[in-house]
Structure formats: C-alpha cells, structure tokens
Design a protein around this motif. Structure first.
Motif, short mmCIF file in Angstrom:
data_model
loop_
_atom_site.label_atom_id
_atom_site.label_comp_id
_atom_site.label_asym_id
_atom_site.label_seq_id
_atom_site.Cartn_x
_atom_site.Cartn_y
_atom_site.Cartn_z
N ASN A 4 0.75 -1.25 0.08
CA ASN A 4 0.16 -0.05 0.02
C ASN A 4 0.98 1.40 0.11
O ASN A 4 1.91 1.53 1.04
N GLU A 27 -9.77 0.63 1.85
CA GLU A 27 -8.51 -0.02 1.92
C GLU A 27 -8.51 -0.96 0.62
O GLU A 27 -7.47 -1.12 0.29
N ILE A 30 -7.39 1.28 -2.22
CA ILE A 30 -5.97 1.58 -1.88
C ILE A 30 -4.90 0.59 -2.32
O ILE A 30 -4.06 0.86 -2.91
N ALA A 31 -5.28 -0.65 -2.29
CA ALA A 31 -4.49 -1.93 -2.68
C ALA A 31 -4.72 -1.78 -4.15
O ALA A 31 -3.47 -2.11 -4.83
N SER A 34 -2.78 1.32 -5.70
CA SER A 34 -1.13 0.86 -5.31
C SER A 34 -0.73 -0.25 -6.39
O SER A 34 0.36 0.13 -6.93
N THR A 71 -1.30 8.11 -6.29
CA THR A 71 -2.12 6.82 -5.62
C THR A 71 -3.26 7.44 -5.25
O THR A 71 -4.50 6.87 -5.25
#
Length: 112
Positions: A4, A27, A30-31, A34, A71
């Motif tokens: 991340n 979350e 974000i993963a 990334s 990101t």
C-alpha cells in the motif's frame, strides 16, 4: 504480497472523508490503486520504492510525493466514480490523465 503506497488515514484526509463507514472499501481501493501505480512504473518501481528481493518495501521507506499523490488521485477516482469513467478521464486500459501526468516522468525510458 500487497504494497500500500498510502495509508487509510492519508487518503481520508486528502479526500476529506470523515466517517468510518467506507474504510473497508477504501482499503480495497488503496490496494488496487497501489498495484496499478506499481504496474505502470514497471521496473522503475523497484528503484523508486527501494523494493527488496521479495518485492517488499523496507520499513521506514518513504514513498516519493508524486507517487503518493498519484495513488491518492486514483483512489479518489475509484471512490467517487464507482460505476465508471463519466468524465472520460482516461481510455480503457490506461490510468486517468492526472495520474499518468505525475507518473510518466518516473517511468523507465523505453530506449536509452
């Protein structure tokens, strides 16, 4: 192995999200963001992010600001446009233009 590039707290602050309702979704975004950024940077990601032989960032490694912001922008796009690309921010198979503008100068040149 998932890296991340930004924290949940940083994303929520940047996107001005003040609830915990969507934390799980954020979350996941974000993963995904990334991974997309690392994939876009290709081999140069290893150098820029100081990845070890296992593809992990050593603790204490700082993500360069343009990678962090790219990101966050991509997470924001996923979060605010969950049904697609209404603003035509990018072509199919590509990242949004704002993200590409930040990352393109960091890519490994095709020819030396």
């Amino acid at each position: 192995m998932a890296i991340n590039l930004v924290s949940l707290a940083r994303v929520k602050s940047a996107l001005r999200i003040d609830t915990n309702i969507d934390d799980g979704l954020l979350e996941a975004y974000i993963a995904a963001a990334s991974a997309a950024v690392i994939n876009y940077l290709k081999a140069q990601a290893e150098v820029l992010l100081d990845l070890d032989s296992g593809g992990e960032m050593p603790s204490g490694t700082e993500v360069p600001p343009e990678i962090e912001i790219a990101t966050i922008i991509l997470v924001g796009h996923f979060y605010k446009e969950p049904d697609g690309d209404a603003d035509d921010a990018f072509e199919r198979g590509y990242l949004p233009k704002k993200v590409t503008a930040l990352l393109y100068p960091l890519r490994d040149p095709a020819f030396v």
